[in-house]
Design an enzyme around this catalytic site. Structure first.
Site, PDB file in Angstrom:
ATOM      1  N   TRP A 162      -7.700  -3.888  -0.417  1.00 48.49           N
ATOM      2  CA  TRP A 162      -9.275  -2.833  -0.416  1.00 48.49           C
ATOM      3  C   TRP A 162      -9.956  -2.430   0.256  1.00 48.49           C
ATOM      4  CZ3 TRP A 162     -13.134  -5.560  -1.832  1.00 48.49           C
ATOM      5  CH2 TRP A 162     -13.146  -6.169  -2.659  1.00 48.49           C
ATOM      6  N   ASN A 163     -10.057  -3.966   1.040  1.00 43.12           N
ATOM      7  CA  ASN A 163     -11.340  -4.587   1.981  1.00 43.12           C
ATOM      8  C   ASN A 163     -11.054  -3.731   3.084  1.00 43.12           C
ATOM      9  OD1 ASN A 163      -9.309  -5.678   2.791  1.00 43.12           O
ATOM     10  ND2 ASN A 163     -10.625  -7.976   2.566  1.00 43.12           N
ATOM     11  N   LYS A 186       2.003   0.015   0.170  1.00 45.72           N
ATOM     12  CA  LYS A 186       1.441  -0.136  -1.261  1.00 45.72           C
ATOM     13  C   LYS A 186      -0.004  -0.273  -1.022  1.00 45.72           C
ATOM     14  CE  LYS A 186       0.376  -2.337  -3.879  1.00 45.72           C
ATOM     15  NZ  LYS A 186      -1.148  -2.494  -3.909  1.00 45.72           N
ATOM     16  N   PRO A 187      -0.793   0.349  -0.910  1.00 51.70           N
ATOM     17  CA  PRO A 187      -1.744   0.860  -0.452  1.00 51.70           C
ATOM     18  C   PRO A 187      -2.436  -0.107  -2.002  1.00 51.70           C
ATOM     19  CG  PRO A 187      -2.090   2.967  -0.985  1.00 51.70           C
ATOM     20  CD  PRO A 187      -0.100   1.924  -1.380  1.00 51.70           C
ATOM     21  N   ALA A 188      -3.887  -0.950  -1.935  1.00 51.87           N
ATOM     22  CA  ALA A 188      -4.823  -1.476  -3.007  1.00 51.87           C
ATOM     23  C   ALA A 188      -4.680  -0.359  -3.655  1.00 51.87           C
ATOM     24  CB  ALA A 188      -5.821  -1.711  -2.956  1.00 51.87           C
ATOM     25  N   GLY A 241      -4.102 -10.614   1.627  1.00 52.96           N
ATOM     26  CA  GLY A 241      -4.540 -10.362  -0.185  1.00 52.96           C
ATOM     27  C   GLY A 241      -4.519 -12.110  -0.913  1.00 52.96           C
ATOM     28  N   SER A 242      -4.646 -12.188  -1.909  1.00 54.75           N
ATOM     29  CA  SER A 242      -5.052 -13.661  -2.136  1.00 54.75           C
ATOM     30  C   SER A 242      -4.217 -14.871  -1.926  1.00 54.75           C
ATOM     31  CB  SER A 242      -5.471 -13.125  -3.914  1.00 54.75           C
ATOM     32  OG  SER A 242      -3.969 -13.541  -4.635  1.00 54.75           O
ATOM     33  N   GLU A 263      -1.080 -13.092   4.951  1.00 53.13           N
ATOM     34  CA  GLU A 263      -2.006 -12.776   5.906  1.00 53.13           C
ATOM     35  C   GLU A 263      -3.365 -13.034   4.257  1.00 53.13           C
ATOM     36  OE1 GLU A 263      -6.252 -12.282   6.225  1.00 53.13           O
ATOM     37  OE2 GLU A 263      -5.691 -10.292   7.225  1.00 53.13           O
ATOM     38  N   LEU A 264      -3.876 -14.392   3.660  1.00 53.85           N
ATOM     39  CA  LEU A 264      -4.576 -15.082   2.552  1.00 53.85           C
ATOM     40  C   LEU A 264      -5.169 -15.572   2.552  1.00 53.85           C
ATOM     41  CD1 LEU A 264      -0.792 -16.656   1.448  1.00 53.85           C
ATOM     42  CD2 LEU A 264      -1.232 -14.251   1.225  1.00 53.85           C
ATOM     43  N   CYS A 297     -11.760 -11.627   4.470  1.00 55.07           N
ATOM     44  CA  CYS A 297     -10.741 -13.035   4.484  1.00 55.07           C
ATOM     45  C   CYS A 297     -11.726 -13.685   5.348  1.00 55.07           C
ATOM     46  CB  CYS A 297      -9.699 -12.314   5.089  1.00 55.07           C
ATOM     47  SG  CYS A 297      -8.868 -11.363   3.942  1.00 55.07           S
ATOM     48  N   GLU A 397     -13.514 -18.817  -1.939  1.00 57.26           N
ATOM     49  CA  GLU A 397     -14.493 -17.529  -1.954  1.00 57.26           C
ATOM     50  C   GLU A 397     -15.789 -16.556  -2.205  1.00 57.26           C
ATOM     51  OE1 GLU A 397     -12.261 -14.974   0.996  1.00 57.26           O
ATOM     52  OE2 GLU A 397     -10.752 -15.122  -0.326  1.00 57.26           O
TER      53      GLU A 397
HETATM   54  C1  SIN Z   1      -9.109  -9.292   6.070  1.00 53.41           C
HETATM   55  O1  SIN Z   1     -10.425  -9.343   5.845  1.00 53.41           O
HETATM   56  O2  SIN Z   1      -8.109  -9.455   5.932  1.00 53.41           O
HETATM   57  C2  SIN Z   1      -9.256  -8.736   7.991  1.00 53.41           C
HETATM   58  C3  SIN Z   1     -10.190  -8.932   8.816  1.00 53.41           C
HETATM   59  C4  SIN Z   1     -10.364  -8.255   9.689  1.00 53.41           C
HETATM   60  O3  SIN Z   1      -9.119  -7.247  10.166  1.00 53.41           O
HETATM   61  O4  SIN Z   1     -11.281  -8.456  10.605  1.00 53.41           O
END
Ligand code: SIN
Length: 495
Positions: A162-163, A186-188, A241-242, A263-264, A297, A397
């Site tokens: 979602w970010n 699959k979007p958030a 995600g997490s 990508e966690l 992230c 985080e």
């Molecule tokens: C992320 O927060 O997973 C991606 C951030 C980015 O691509 O800059």
């Protein structure tokens, strides 16, 4: 006054509130729905279908059928489709940004930045589509010739957070389609609308039936995830995600040994050395900490400052942060929007209270923000001095606009503190010394390091981590390889 609601969209058809399967906008089989909420006002923006395993299987089936012909398209044909989609995204940047701001909360200017960033992956992978060369291998046996080439894996499931709901879709899907895979998105649950709007533009760009499918879900996310992980037609799964969910997906994919990119979570150290320029350090920190209200992230989580510059940096940073306007992302001049969830405010407050209990000193902020009766998930930008290892922020985080300042004396101490962590996604170093920037970059246990800047994102740079931040790379030359299988051909030339 600028745009503030869906009614202000120039292209009304970009506001879609159904799932998209096999080129049809469809409802859930159960008729169940969920609401999408504006985190700045807590008003409902839309109601979308709550889909489950059945619709997911349908989407995978459509993608699988489509793959049988899509895999035969040439790289140039796919590149043209990606370029057309890129152009359409940029033509509709204002509308996409508005949808994004309304469902995620990030300020409009930042949302436009994300849309442009999203489009850049399509342009990038349009180029990469034609650069997936194999090789001719020198042989030991003179009666043979050996060569290798690459082929698309099949159906790729792309699970976006979602970010960055727009950019994380194109970073995954752009690479998948460039490689010749077909896709299920699959979007958030919090941010399906910008993803559905992208599907409208991808369809308009000319992607064939079934190449793109979108499953919307909130409460049934575990069921949808399980179907994607166990469906035999899904050959690749990419998730942002997490770490907790990434591990679960890896376990569920193990049964069919699907290729995974994960990508966690991160816990980025941001290390300011005594020789840094204060202004560079402050501006980099603002970007690394406050982009998307601290919800990325790679957000700087542990701000480590060398003793000789600690107080000066803390004062300068706090002063600069006081100039940043917090508010509804559709308002002019807002730099920090709301957090996307109520539970994000709770988590940030838990970290702030924990820091206080362990001797942290609040320089700025420290509480939820009451914006003239606005109901949104706002938090005061916060700066805390005297951070120490036993505090929660050291391990987790915070994912909020909270700056915790740790003091260190030597380079070795900074590296040790930075690496004392189970995850390893991003890191930042602020120094005027070139030898030190090399030394520390090489020593940090992370996948990406920023030197004298606060942003690690560029379509041409591989994005990803090590340790429990996951594996695989997105973007860069490497991104497309995640969706390709290498095949060797051995030929008898002795006849
Ligand atoms: C992320 O927060 O997973 C991606 C951030 C980015 O691509 O800059």
């Amino acid at each position: 006054m600028g745009p503030t609601s869906i009614a202000n969209l120039k292209r009304k058809d970009l506001f879609q509130t159904k799932g998209y399967i096999n080129a049809q906008w469809i409802h859930s089989q159960s008729g169940k729905t969920f609401d999408v909420i504006n985190p700045a006002t807590l008003e409902k923006i839309a109601t979308v279908p709550e889909m489950g395993a059945a619709e997911t299987a349908q989407a995978v089936e459509a993608a699988h059928v489509s793959f049988q012909s899509f895999k035969k398209t040439t790289a140039r044909e796919r590149a043209r489709l990606l370029r057309k989609w890129n152009d359409l995204i940029l033509e509709n940047i204002d509308d996409l940004a508005l949808i994004l701001t309304l469902e995620n909360g990030k300020p409009l200017a930042e949302a436009k930045g994300e849309v442009a960033y999203a489009a850049s992956f399509l342009e990038w992978f349009a180029g990469e589509a034609e650069r997936t060369h194999g090789e001719v291998v020198p042989v030991a046996n003179p009666k043979q010739r050996i060569l290798t080439f690459k082929q698309p894996l099949g159906v790729a499931a792309c699970l976006a957070p979602w970010n960055f709901p727009i950019a994380m879709i194109t970073r995954k899907v752009g690479a998948a389609l460039a490689a010749g895979c077909t896709t299920v998105w699959k979007p958030a649950g919090e941010t399906p609308l910008s993803c559905l709007a992208q599907a409208v533009l991808a369809e308009q760009a000319g992607f064939p039936m079934g190449a793109i499918n979108v499953v919307t879900t909130l409460d049934l996310v575990a069921e949808v995830g399980m179907e994607l992980c166990t469906n035999k037609f899904v050959k690749k799964l990419s998730f942002t995600g997490s770490t907790r969910v990434g591990k679960l997906l890896a376990e569920q994919c193990a049964g069919s040994l699907k290729k995974l990119s994960l990508e966690l979570g991160g816990n980025s150290p941001f290390i300011v050395f005594d020789d840094a320029k204060i202004e560079t350090a402050v501006e980099a920190c603002i970007l690394a900490k406050f982009r998307n209200s601290g919800q990325t992230c790679v957000t700087a989580n542990r701000i480590m400052v060398q003793a000789g510059i600690y107080d000066q940096f803390a004062e300068a940073l706090a002063k600069r942060i006081q100039q940043l306007k917090v508010g509804d992302g559709t308002e002019e001049g807002v730099f920090i929007g709301p957090l996307t969830h109520e539970r994000a405010v709770d988590k940030a407050m838990c970290h702030i209270n924990d820091a206080k209990a362990h001797g942290g000193q609040i320089m700025l902020g420290g509480s939820p923000l009451d914006l003239n009766g606005k109901k949104g998930y706002f938090l005061q930008p916060t700066v805390i001095k005297n951070m120490s290892r036993e505090m929660l922020t050291t391990r987790e985080e915070t994912f909020a606009p909270v700056v915790g300042l740790y003091r260190f004396n030597t380079e070795e101490e900074a590296i040790e503190l930075a690496n004392d962590c189970e995850v390893g996604l991003g890191g930042f170093i602020i120094t005027e010394s070139i030898p030190r920037s090399w030394r520390v970059t090489e020593a940090l246990e992370v996948g990406m390091v920023g030197v004298n800047l606060g942003l690690l994102s560029a379509c041409e740079s591989p994005f990803g981590g090590i340790k429990e931040s996951g594996y695989g790379r997105e973007g860069g030359r490497q991104g497309i390889q995640e969706y390709l299988a290498l095949k060797s051909m051995l030929i008898n030339v002795d006849n």
